[in-house]
Write a protein that holds these residues in place. Structure first.
Motif, PDB file in Angstrom:
ATOM      1  N   ASN A 200       0.871  -1.168   0.000  1.00  0.00           N
ATOM      2  CA  ASN A 200       0.000   0.000   0.000  1.00  0.00           C
ATOM      3  C   ASN A 200       0.913   1.224   0.000  1.00  0.00           C
ATOM      4  O   ASN A 200       1.659   1.432   0.959  1.00  0.00           O
ATOM      5  CB  ASN A 200      -0.891   0.011   1.240  1.00  0.00           C
ATOM      6  CG  ASN A 200      -1.958   1.083   1.175  1.00  0.00           C
ATOM      7  OD1 ASN A 200      -1.758   2.132   0.565  1.00  0.00           O
ATOM      8  ND2 ASN A 200      -3.089   0.821   1.810  1.00  0.00           N
ATOM      9  N   LYS A 202       0.653   4.163   0.754  1.00  0.00           N
ATOM     10  CA  LYS A 202       0.569   5.098   1.888  1.00  0.00           C
ATOM     11  C   LYS A 202       1.458   4.663   3.056  1.00  0.00           C
ATOM     12  O   LYS A 202       1.748   5.465   3.944  1.00  0.00           O
ATOM     13  CB  LYS A 202      -0.873   5.260   2.349  1.00  0.00           C
ATOM     14  CG  LYS A 202      -1.458   4.091   3.116  1.00  0.00           C
ATOM     15  CD  LYS A 202      -2.884   4.422   3.557  1.00  0.00           C
ATOM     16  CE  LYS A 202      -3.483   3.310   4.402  1.00  0.00           C
ATOM     17  NZ  LYS A 202      -4.857   3.629   4.837  1.00  0.00           N
ATOM     18  N   TYR A 203       1.892   3.393   3.063  1.00  0.00           N
ATOM     19  CA  TYR A 203       2.800   2.925   4.109  1.00  0.00           C
ATOM     20  C   TYR A 203       4.271   3.028   3.686  1.00  0.00           C
ATOM     21  O   TYR A 203       5.159   2.673   4.450  1.00  0.00           O
ATOM     22  CB  TYR A 203       2.498   1.469   4.481  1.00  0.00           C
ATOM     23  CG  TYR A 203       1.138   1.270   5.104  1.00  0.00           C
ATOM     24  CD1 TYR A 203       0.790   1.927   6.284  1.00  0.00           C
ATOM     25  CD2 TYR A 203       0.207   0.418   4.523  1.00  0.00           C
ATOM     26  CE1 TYR A 203      -0.451   1.746   6.850  1.00  0.00           C
ATOM     27  CE2 TYR A 203      -1.043   0.231   5.092  1.00  0.00           C
ATOM     28  CZ  TYR A 203      -1.378   0.890   6.256  1.00  0.00           C
ATOM     29  OH  TYR A 203      -2.604   0.713   6.826  1.00  0.00           O
ATOM     30  N   SER A 234       0.271  12.565   1.460  1.00  0.00           N
ATOM     31  CA  SER A 234       0.381  11.957   2.796  1.00  0.00           C
ATOM     32  C   SER A 234      -0.520  12.686   3.795  1.00  0.00           C
ATOM     33  O   SER A 234      -1.188  12.059   4.630  1.00  0.00           O
ATOM     34  CB  SER A 234       1.836  12.010   3.279  1.00  0.00           C
ATOM     35  OG  SER A 234       2.667  11.231   2.451  1.00  0.00           O
ATOM     36  N   ASN A 294      -0.305  -3.050   6.014  1.00  0.00           N
ATOM     37  CA  ASN A 294       1.143  -3.022   6.131  1.00  0.00           C
ATOM     38  C   ASN A 294       1.673  -4.455   6.185  1.00  0.00           C
ATOM     39  O   ASN A 294       1.109  -5.309   6.881  1.00  0.00           O
ATOM     40  CB  ASN A 294       1.548  -2.274   7.413  1.00  0.00           C
ATOM     41  CG  ASN A 294       2.981  -1.789   7.343  1.00  0.00           C
ATOM     42  OD1 ASN A 294       3.803  -2.363   6.646  1.00  0.00           O
ATOM     43  ND2 ASN A 294       3.280  -0.735   8.081  1.00  0.00           N
ATOM     44  N   HIS A 323      11.532  -1.797   2.841  1.00  0.00           N
ATOM     45  CA  HIS A 323      10.230  -1.409   3.392  1.00  0.00           C
ATOM     46  C   HIS A 323       9.909  -2.221   4.649  1.00  0.00           C
ATOM     47  O   HIS A 323       9.514  -1.656   5.684  1.00  0.00           O
ATOM     48  CB  HIS A 323       9.147  -1.613   2.335  1.00  0.00           C
ATOM     49  CG  HIS A 323       7.759  -1.328   2.820  1.00  0.00           C
ATOM     50  ND1 HIS A 323       7.263  -0.050   2.969  1.00  0.00           N
ATOM     51  CD2 HIS A 323       6.760  -2.173   3.203  1.00  0.00           C
ATOM     52  CE1 HIS A 323       6.014  -0.115   3.420  1.00  0.00           C
ATOM     53  NE2 HIS A 323       5.696  -1.393   3.573  1.00  0.00           N
ATOM     54  N   ASN A 327       9.999  -0.606   8.519  1.00  0.00           N
ATOM     55  CA  ASN A 327       8.778  -0.594   9.317  1.00  0.00           C
ATOM     56  C   ASN A 327       8.920  -1.432  10.582  1.00  0.00           C
ATOM     57  O   ASN A 327       8.427  -1.054  11.652  1.00  0.00           O
ATOM     58  CB  ASN A 327       7.604  -1.099   8.484  1.00  0.00           C
ATOM     59  CG  ASN A 327       7.007  -0.026   7.587  1.00  0.00           C
ATOM     60  OD1 ASN A 327       6.135   0.720   7.985  1.00  0.00           O
ATOM     61  ND2 ASN A 327       7.507   0.056   6.361  1.00  0.00           N
ATOM     62  N   ARG A 331       8.678   0.020  14.336  1.00  0.00           N
ATOM     63  CA  ARG A 331       7.677  -0.528  15.261  1.00  0.00           C
ATOM     64  C   ARG A 331       8.322  -0.964  16.575  1.00  0.00           C
ATOM     65  O   ARG A 331       7.803  -0.695  17.666  1.00  0.00           O
ATOM     66  CB  ARG A 331       6.959  -1.719  14.605  1.00  0.00           C
ATOM     67  CG  ARG A 331       5.862  -2.332  15.465  1.00  0.00           C
ATOM     68  CD  ARG A 331       5.209  -3.510  14.788  1.00  0.00           C
ATOM     69  NE  ARG A 331       6.116  -4.650  14.668  1.00  0.00           N
ATOM     70  CZ  ARG A 331       5.735  -5.866  14.280  1.00  0.00           C
ATOM     71  NH1 ARG A 331       4.464  -6.085  13.961  1.00  0.00           N
ATOM     72  NH2 ARG A 331       6.603  -6.851  14.186  1.00  0.00           N
TER      73      ARG A 331
END
Length: 502
Positions: A200, A202-203, A234, A294, A323, A327, A331
């Motif tokens: 996606n 947007k992530y 964004s 995600n 990616h 992420n 996290r």
């Protein structure tokens, strides 16, 4: 059983011995002196004959001497000192006295050496198949691991054995599967969770999307236009005002509206960016999904989470790897900063990167390489582990490889591969490097924090099912030919049965 007797000058780290019988490289020995029982490993052996030295050039003389000079044969070896068996393998402070006997290590001593708190059984000793080799799980998960071998040496089998053993602890494992080897695998201790490479936008970060849209680093004007549109999109996504519109379409629409004049003419640089966005949407139509979650949210505990990269090119694979790692690290950092230790541990992941020489190349930069380096440096603080797997160690980034505090090295023949691995490992001696070309399929040198001592291991055969073996091409085409011949004979027989004759 006496292996030999120490001779010459000895040191705190190694001794030389002479023997009247041939031991084996990789065998463990014990040496008792000064009230200590010291464990060692035979790392080098040579045979020689004082009478048959290399200075003799007369063939007939050599023939005569060889018939009568057998008693002059000798065996010389070198033992690396590993530590005091009775003092937690601490190195002794005094060297061995010359003339001291060296004995083969007893089975009970070795079993105690390979007794660990959280065992990962990877195989048995090459020279003593009745002694299991267990390594400690936590150093693998927190201090990283490299599995290195030439093609066909047993690398895929080793990875599969490791995965299956880790599944006993329900550890979330994430495999970047470059060739689809693990997509259909079956592990006795757990299931496979296949994750499709769907992103996606947007992530994704600005740099990740910029790479896929093919805006190069020297295209400064295009990058400025794209950056402006990216952050506008964004903000709209964050505010929830344009949730139903594709992220790339938001970027495209922003440029189209802002940089089109009243006569319908579009600014050239903006038009170039818009064209690249259109090309990216077509080229990566199977990669971008507006409603895709995600990727790291699809990780399931107690399973092998396999990201199937077999249908993607190296460029896209690099973006996907960066990616996921970016992420995941973010996290885990968020969990760490919250002060909740349980959340931090819950976010732990062990990443296995196949084809590490592609994802972390030595001679060129890539997004995946930068994030592999970063997780290699910072991951242990946040519960993220790495396993780099490669059949071309010499082309793996040295900085990333040197952060792998554990190594399983199967057969390596090429000298440059050997030198590169040795330069990245503090505990790989030259004598062990010299053994790498002579390893059989499935045999490996294991060293690092996961094991108390360097070990020569016969890796277990994986009991499940995977797809890492070489294709049997010859048999495949031979079967085609056989079937064609059988079909021809069948047709001929049908013709004869119908009363026709050739």
């Amino acid at each position: 059983m006496v292996v030999g007797i120490c001779v010459g000058e000895t040191s705190l780290t190694e001794v030389t011995f002479i023997s009247d019988k041939m031991p084996k490289v990789g065998e463990y020995v014990t040496i008792e002196y000064d009230g200590k029982k010291v464990l060692g490993m035979i790392e080098n052996l040579i045979r020689g004959n004082d009478a048959l030295n290399v200075d003799i050039n007369d063939f007939k003389a050599i023939q005569k001497i060889s018939k009568i000079g057998v008693e002059d044969n000798y065996i010389r070896g070198k033992v690396k000192i590993l530590g005091d068996v009775n003092d937690n393998l601490k190195l002794p402070r005094t060297p061995v006295l010359p003339g001291t006997e060296i004995n083969l290590a007893d089975k009970d001593v070795l079993e105690e050496i390979f007794k660990v708190k959280n065992p990962i059984k990877i195989g048995t000793l090459v020279n003593q198949s009745d002694v299991d080799v267990n390594v400690e799980a936590n150093p693998i998960l927190s201090r990283h691991l490299a599995i290195l071998a030439m093609t066909g040496a047993g690398k895929s089998n080793t990875v599969s054995v490791l995965i299956d053993q880790l599944l006993n602890y329900s550890i979330p494992i994430f495999v970047f599967d470059m060739h689809g080897e693990y997509v259909g695998a079956e592990f006795p201790n757990g299931e496979v969770n296949v994750i499709k490479p769907k992103l996606n936008p947007k992530y994704m970060s600005f740099n990740e999307i910029k790479k896929l849209v093919s805006i190069t680093g020297n295209a400064f004007i295009q990058e400025r236009y794209f950056r402006e549109a990216f952050y506008d999109a964004s903000n709209k996504i964050s505010e929830g005002t344009e949730e139903t519109v594709n992220f790339l379409d938001l970027i495209y629409n922003f440029l189209n509206v802002k940089y089109t004049d009243a006569e319908g003419n579009v600014d050239k640089s903006a038009a170039d960016v818009m064209n690249k966005i259109t090309d990216a949407k077509i080229k990566y139509s199977n990669l971008f999904y507006q409603n895709a979650p995600n990727v790291i949210s699809k990780i399931e505990y107690g399973k092998v989470n396999v990201l199937d990269l077999s249908q993607t090119d190296e460029y896209v694979a690099s973006v996907l790897v960066s990616h996921v790692l970016r992420n995941s690290l973010q996290r885990s950092k968020d969990a760490a900063h919250s002060g909740n230790k349980e959340d931090l541990i819950k976010n732990s992941v062990f990443f296995i990167l196949e084809e590490a020489h592609i994802l972390a190349p030595k001679k060129r930069d890539s997004d995946s390489k930068r994030w592999i380096q970063r997780v290699a440096r910072e991951g242990r603080k946040f519960g993220l582990g790495l396993c780099l797997v490669s059949q071309s160690p010499k082309t793996v980034d040295h900085d990333a490889l040197s952060q792998m505090n554990n190594m399983i090295i199967l057969r390596l023949v090429e000298p440059e591969d050997q030198r590169h691995v040795q330069s990245a490992s503090e505990s790989l001696s030259q004598d062990l490097v010299n053994q790498l070309p002579s390893l059989n399929v499935g045999e490996a040198i294991v060293l690092g924090l996961m094991t108390k001592v360097p070990t020569l291991v016969k890796i277990d055969e994986f009991k499940g099912r995977s797809h890492g073996d070489d294709m049997d091409i010859a048999s495949y085409f031979a079967n085609i030919k056989q079937k064609e011949d059988e079909e021809l004979k069948r047709q001929e027989q049908e013709t004869l049965d119908m009363g026709y004759d050739y």
